[in-house]
Design an enzyme around this catalytic site. Structure first.
Site, PDB file in Angstrom:
ATOM      1  NE  ARG A 179      -1.520  -2.328   2.699  1.00 43.24           N
ATOM      2  CZ  ARG A 179      -1.711  -3.856   2.494  1.00 43.24           C
ATOM      3  NH1 ARG A 179      -2.872  -4.033   2.074  1.00 43.24           N
ATOM      4  NH2 ARG A 179      -0.706  -4.719   2.843  1.00 43.24           N
ATOM      5  CB  THR A 180       3.343   2.532   2.420  1.00 40.80           C
ATOM      6  OG1 THR A 180       2.763   2.113   3.635  1.00 40.80           O
ATOM      7  CG2 THR A 180       4.076   3.898   2.677  1.00 40.80           C
ATOM      8  CE  LYS A 203      26.011  -6.430  -5.663  1.00 41.94           C
ATOM      9  NZ  LYS A 203      26.270  -5.475  -6.574  1.00 41.94           N
ATOM     10  NE  ARG A 258       7.124   0.549   5.134  1.00 42.11           N
ATOM     11  CZ  ARG A 258       5.993   0.069   4.820  1.00 42.11           C
ATOM     12  NH1 ARG A 258       5.639  -1.499   4.589  1.00 42.11           N
ATOM     13  NH2 ARG A 258       4.682   0.769   5.296  1.00 42.11           N
ATOM     14  CG  HIS A 314       3.302   3.787   8.658  1.00 45.34           C
ATOM     15  ND1 HIS A 314       3.381   4.652   7.745  1.00 45.34           N
ATOM     16  CD2 HIS A 314       2.666   2.733   8.087  1.00 45.34           C
ATOM     17  CE1 HIS A 314       3.075   4.272   6.418  1.00 45.34           C
ATOM     18  NE2 HIS A 314       2.670   2.934   6.841  1.00 45.34           N
TER      19      HIS A 314
HETATM   20  N1   CP Z   1      -0.345   0.049   6.033  1.00 42.24           N
HETATM   21  C1   CP Z   1       0.890  -0.430   5.378  1.00 42.24           C
HETATM   22  O1   CP Z   1       1.864   0.214   5.746  1.00 42.24           O
HETATM   23  O2   CP Z   1       0.931  -1.211   4.543  1.00 42.24           O
HETATM   24  P1   CP Z   1       2.234  -1.757   3.548  1.00 42.24           P
HETATM   25  O3   CP Z   1       3.170  -2.549   4.467  1.00 42.24           O
HETATM   26  O4   CP Z   1       1.666  -2.723   2.438  1.00 42.24           O
HETATM   27  O5   CP Z   1       2.791  -0.480   2.861  1.00 42.24           O
END
Ligand code: CP
Length: 303
Positions: free
Chosen positions: A52-53, A80, A102, A130
């Site tokens: 999603r993100t 590596k 992320r 998040h």
């Molecule tokens: N909600 C969320 O962060 O989903 P993803 O891990 O798929 O990005």
């Protein structure tokens, strides 16, 4: 009002900045977005999996006219042994105007933000925050409930390992909601009450759901567990799974949310996930709007 240089966590945003992001997302829902990021290149740097993100940042950036470059740890020289900062310096040399990142380590986006001269957006760091997930959740709640003040929000599941829970409890309690955190003792330490007077901790799902306006369900994050936090999945399901019977304890007009990915039959039953009260797919739609708002503010908006 000052535009933030980076978006690293809800804890760094003022209420005015939060409101502005929610308003901007609402405007993008009404009007075709301007190409305020035309000619800009956004790096999507993901050290952990995402559906999603990552996708919604990509869609959001392109809707605003930006080009995106995607790098994931599993398909790059990170495998590596290249360090985080060397990776960032290398990619920055190819001219990028912003970084969405992320990482499995809490604080990694903050570290990067101190070594680059472009905006950094935290797309989830370890067990820390998040922020765009909480903003899209807040936006979705506002769309359905029209307010935060006095709203009863139950967050049920693996609170301990959840950056979504942390960002949401920071956001929603500051906006005036009553946040009830619920999960087994091992996944919900009492210390969470230190987040403020509007944050409550309970290990009893019936107490958490009683009259709730919003039921937010969280996945058990097995990937962050080195040990066993509960005796068995069956035991967890029997005590904490959000089922149609349990949902009846909530307000009749309660909405059901889940940040995804969800595991049907564990933290949430399929009947609840697909019920008319579920706004889970709408959360995904709203994610694009919130991420457009964030990118517009940081990279292309009025200063
Ligand atoms: N909600 C969320 O962060 O989903 P993803 O891990 O798929 O990005």
């Amino acid at each position: 009002m000052q535009t933030p240089a980076h978006l690293l966590g809800i804890e760094d945003l003022t209420l005015e900045q939060i409101q502005r992001l929610l308003d901007r997302a609402a405007r993008f829902q009404q009007e075709a977005p301007p190409k305020t990021l035309a000619g800009k290149r956004l790096l999507l740097l993901f050290y952990e999996p995402s559906t999603r993100t990552r996708t919604s940042f990509e869609v959001a950036a392109r809707r605003l006219g930006a080009e995106t470059v995607s790098v994931s740890a599993s398909a790059s020289s990170i495998e590596k042994g290249e360090s985080l900062l060397d990776t960032v310096y290398t990619l920055q040399a190819m001219v990028i105007h912003g970084i969405v990142m992320r990482h499995y380590a809490s604080g990694a986006p903050t570290l990067v933000s101190r070594h680059v001269d472009v905006p950094v957006v935290n797309a989830g760091d370890g067990m820390h925050e998040h922020p765009t997930q909480a903003l899209l959740d807040g936006f979705t709640i506002l769309r359905h409930k029209g307010r935060f003040d006095g709203l009863k929000v139950a967050i049920v599941g693996d609170i301990l390992h959840s950056r979504v829970a942390r960002s949401n409890l920071l956001l929603l309690s500051r906006l005036g909601a009553e946040v009830r955190l619920c999960g087994p003792r091992t996944l919900l330490p009492q210390t969470f009450v230190s987040y403020g007077p509007r944050v409550h901790v309970t290990h009893d799902i019936e107490e958490a759901l009683d009259g709730a306006d919003v039921v937010m369900v969280l996945r058990i994050q097995m990937e962050r567990m080195q040990e066993s936090f509960f005796p068995s999945e069956a035991e967890y399901v029997s005590l904490y799974s959000v089922t149609p019977e349990r949902l009846q304890l909530a307000h009749p007009k309660a909405i059901v949310m889940h940040p995804g990915p969800m595991i049907r039959g564990v933290e949430i039953s399929a009947d609840v996930a697909d019920s008319p009260q579920s706004v889970i797919r709408e959360q995904v739609e709203n994610g694009v709007l919130i991420r457009m708002a964030a990118l517009h503010e940081l990279l292309g908006g009025e200063q």
